[in-house]
Design a protein around this motif. Structure first.
Motif, PDB file in Angstrom:
ATOM      1  N   LEU A  45       0.833  -1.194   0.000  1.00  0.00           N
ATOM      2  CA  LEU A  45       0.000   0.000   0.000  1.00  0.00           C
ATOM      3  C   LEU A  45       0.872   1.250   0.000  1.00  0.00           C
ATOM      4  CD1 LEU A  45      -2.902   1.079   0.137  1.00  0.00           C
ATOM      5  CD2 LEU A  45      -2.693   1.078   2.609  1.00  0.00           C
ATOM      6  N   GLY A  46       1.986   1.233   0.702  1.00  0.00           N
ATOM      7  CA  GLY A  46       2.903   2.367   0.744  1.00  0.00           C
ATOM      8  C   GLY A  46       3.562   2.611  -0.603  1.00  0.00           C
ATOM      9  N   ILE A  97       1.730   9.419  -6.060  1.00  0.00           N
ATOM     10  CA  ILE A  97       2.221  10.782  -5.809  1.00  0.00           C
ATOM     11  C   ILE A  97       3.253  11.176  -6.866  1.00  0.00           C
ATOM     12  CG2 ILE A  97       3.573  12.189  -4.208  1.00  0.00           C
ATOM     13  CD1 ILE A  97       2.080  10.727  -1.932  1.00  0.00           C
ATOM     14  N   ALA A  98       4.107  10.244  -7.269  1.00  0.00           N
ATOM     15  CA  ALA A  98       5.110  10.533  -8.296  1.00  0.00           C
ATOM     16  C   ALA A  98       4.440  10.864  -9.631  1.00  0.00           C
ATOM     17  CB  ALA A  98       6.056   9.354  -8.457  1.00  0.00           C
ATOM     18  N   ILE A  99       3.402  10.126  -9.987  1.00  0.00           N
ATOM     19  CA  ILE A  99       2.693  10.385 -11.248  1.00  0.00           C
ATOM     20  C   ILE A  99       1.992  11.735 -11.191  1.00  0.00           C
ATOM     21  CG2 ILE A  99       0.761   9.621 -12.689  1.00  0.00           C
ATOM     22  CD1 ILE A  99       1.608   6.738 -12.054  1.00  0.00           C
ATOM     23  N   ILE A 100       1.346  12.037 -10.080  1.00  0.00           N
ATOM     24  CA  ILE A 100       0.668  13.328  -9.923  1.00  0.00           C
ATOM     25  C   ILE A 100       1.682  14.471 -10.001  1.00  0.00           C
ATOM     26  CG2 ILE A 100      -0.601  14.784  -8.295  1.00  0.00           C
ATOM     27  CD1 ILE A 100      -2.084  12.233  -7.397  1.00  0.00           C
ATOM     28  N   ALA A 101       2.828  14.318  -9.336  1.00  0.00           N
ATOM     29  CA  ALA A 101       3.858  15.355  -9.368  1.00  0.00           C
ATOM     30  C   ALA A 101       4.405  15.536 -10.782  1.00  0.00           C
ATOM     31  CB  ALA A 101       4.986  14.997  -8.405  1.00  0.00           C
TER      32      ALA A 101
END
Length: 76
Positions: free
Chosen positions: A3-4, A11-15
């Protein structure tokens, strides 16, 4: 534990997407400001430049110089 890792990837894709969008808009604003300060040369500007240099510009000479300048910049 998986899950982590999923959250980190999300988060990496969103960033990455946010950074690409922000970079695009910053580059667009920079180019608009640059073109406003340094407009591409046109026939009237070329005519004025030639008159300042003491030449009497004919339309044939203006067209010839514009064609030569456009041939130097094939990306336009």
């Amino acid at each position: 534990m998986t899950l982590g890792i999923g959250w980190v990837i999300l988060i990496a894709i969103i960033a990455l997407v946010a950074g690409a969008a922000l970079g695009f808009f910053i580059a667009k604003k920079y180019m608009m400001d640059y073109l406003k300060k340094n407009p591409p040369i046109n026939e009237q500007m070329l005519r004025t430049l030639m008159m300042q240099m003491g030449q009497k510009p004919s339309q044939k000479k203006i067209n010839q110089m514009m064609r030569a300048m456009n041939n130097q910049n094939p990306g336009k």
